[in-house]
Enzyme design. Structure first.
Site, short mmCIF file in Angstrom:
data_model
loop_
_atom_site.label_atom_id
_atom_site.label_comp_id
_atom_site.label_asym_id
_atom_site.label_seq_id
_atom_site.Cartn_x
_atom_site.Cartn_y
_atom_site.Cartn_z
N ASP A 111 9.55 4.57 -2.16
CA ASP A 111 10.77 3.77 -2.38
C ASP A 111 12.03 4.63 -2.39
O ASP A 111 12.97 4.38 -3.17
CB ASP A 111 10.64 2.93 -3.66
CG ASP A 111 9.54 1.90 -3.56
OD1 ASP A 111 9.26 1.45 -2.43
OD2 ASP A 111 8.94 1.56 -4.59
N GLN A 132 18.16 -13.26 -0.58
CA GLN A 132 19.02 -12.22 0.01
C GLN A 132 18.21 -11.28 0.90
O GLN A 132 18.72 -10.79 1.92
CB GLN A 132 19.72 -11.42 -1.10
CG GLN A 132 20.65 -12.27 -1.94
CD GLN A 132 21.72 -12.94 -1.09
OE1 GLN A 132 22.41 -12.28 -0.32
NE2 GLN A 132 21.84 -14.25 -1.21
N THR A 156 10.62 7.53 3.71
CA THR A 156 10.36 8.98 3.69
C THR A 156 9.14 9.20 2.79
O THR A 156 8.58 8.24 2.24
CB THR A 156 11.58 9.75 3.15
OG1 THR A 156 11.91 9.23 1.86
CG2 THR A 156 12.78 9.60 4.07
N ARG A 162 0.85 -1.19 0.00
CA ARG A 162 0.00 0.00 0.00
C ARG A 162 0.88 1.24 0.00
O ARG A 162 1.91 1.27 0.69
CB ARG A 162 -0.89 0.05 1.25
CG ARG A 162 -1.84 -1.09 1.40
CD ARG A 162 -2.97 -1.07 0.42
NE ARG A 162 -3.74 0.17 0.45
CZ ARG A 162 -4.63 0.49 -0.49
NH1 ARG A 162 -4.85 -0.30 -1.52
NH2 ARG A 162 -5.30 1.62 -0.40
N ILE A 163 0.49 2.23 -0.76
CA ILE A 163 1.17 3.53 -0.69
C ILE A 163 0.64 4.24 0.55
O ILE A 163 -0.58 4.29 0.78
CB ILE A 163 0.91 4.35 -1.97
CG1 ILE A 163 1.62 3.66 -3.14
CG2 ILE A 163 1.40 5.79 -1.80
CD1 ILE A 163 1.34 4.28 -4.48
N HIS A 182 12.67 -3.20 -0.47
CA HIS A 182 12.24 -3.07 -1.86
C HIS A 182 13.13 -3.97 -2.72
O HIS A 182 14.35 -3.98 -2.55
CB HIS A 182 12.37 -1.61 -2.31
CG HIS A 182 11.84 -1.40 -3.69
ND1 HIS A 182 10.49 -1.40 -3.98
CD2 HIS A 182 12.47 -1.21 -4.87
CE1 HIS A 182 10.33 -1.22 -5.29
NE2 HIS A 182 11.51 -1.10 -5.84
C1 GAR Z 1 9.38 -8.97 -1.38
O1 GAR Z 1 10.14 -9.30 -2.51
C2 GAR Z 1 9.49 -7.49 -1.09
O2 GAR Z 1 10.75 -6.96 -1.36
C3 GAR Z 1 8.46 -6.94 -2.04
O3 GAR Z 1 7.38 -7.84 -1.98
C4 GAR Z 1 7.89 -9.14 -1.65
C5 GAR Z 1 7.13 -9.65 -0.45
O4 GAR Z 1 7.45 -10.98 -0.19
N1 GAR Z 1 8.06 -5.62 -1.67
C6 GAR Z 1 7.71 -4.69 -2.53
O5 GAR Z 1 7.66 -4.87 -3.73
C7 GAR Z 1 7.36 -3.34 -1.90
N2 GAR Z 1 7.35 -2.32 -2.88
P1 GAR Z 1 7.09 -11.61 1.23
O6 GAR Z 1 5.61 -11.32 1.49
O7 GAR Z 1 7.31 -13.08 1.04
O8 GAR Z 1 7.98 -11.00 2.28
#
Ligand code: GAR
Length: 193
Positions: A149, A177, A145, A95-96, A113
């Site tokens: 992102d 990672q 902030t 969510r934004i 991210h």
């Molecule tokens: C992760 O890759 C995270 O970096 C990304 O969503 C995935 C969530 O995976 N987040 C974004 O894209 C935020 N903009 P998870 O639910 O298995 O942790």
């Protein structure tokens, strides 16, 4: 006690990595910190089941039940604040957030991210990295902030982009990672609090 509140929208594998690392590294004794709650904007988020199994407090604040972004953010903040958090951790929370929400948690709001920020903010990062011909991709943990992102970078990890990668294979490589750098970034902050 330094309470950590984790926000998720889906699988919650980063949340699970943080919960496991906190236990393995003994964050309670080491930092006086614990994961206090996991909150999702989706009732069907897979990570909620894991959190419940771990005995963590969980809650759902569904964005669909609110007339505006500000109304949703206010309801979310009310749920978060029940736990008096030292850190609010966005872990796949899709969510934004309003400027007011970000300001409320300034300095204690983190995000992960799946790109090497400042490259590829926003969605579809892996596909965009492949299409751009990137030889390397990765993930970034940063302070949140007002700008989407962006914000001070706490940790990054780099992985190669292989010639036959798809968005899915690259995402899987990056995710392994993410599970290392997110707990590391949080432990780094807790050690200074
Ligand atoms: C992760 O890759 C995270 O970096 C990304 O969503 C995935 C969530 O995976 N987040 C974004 O894209 C935020 N903009 P998870 O639910 O298995 O942790």
């Amino acid at each position: 006690m330094k309470n950590i509140v984790i926000l998720i929208s889906g699988t919650g594998s980063n949340m699970a990595a943080i919960v496991r690392t906190a236990r393995q590294e003994g964050w309670q004794d080491k930092f006086g910190a614990r994961v206090a709650a996991v909150i999702s904007n989706k009732a069907e988020a897979g990570g909620l089941a894991f959190a419940r199994e771990q005995g963590l407090a969980t809650a759902v604040v569904d964005h669909k039940g609110h007339a505006s972004r500000e109304a949703f953010d206010a309801a979310l903040a009310a749920e978060i604040d029940r736990h008096q958090p030292a850190l609010v951790v966005l872990a796949g929370f899709m969510r934004i957030l309003s400027h007011g929400f970000v300001a409320r948690y300034a300095g204690r709001l983190l995000n992960i991210h799946p790109s090497l920020l400042p490259a590829f903010p926003g969605l579809h990062t892996h596909q965009r990295a492949i299409e751009a011909g990137c030889r390397f991709a990765g993930a970034t943990v940063h302070q949140v902030t007002a700008e989407l992102d962006h914000g001070p970078i706490l940790e990054q990890a780099v992985v190669p982009v292989l010639p036959d990668d798809t968005a899915e294979t690259l995402a899987a490589r990056v995710l392994t990672q993410e599970h290392l750098i997110y707990p590391r970034a949080i432990a780094g902050l807790l050690s200074k609090m």
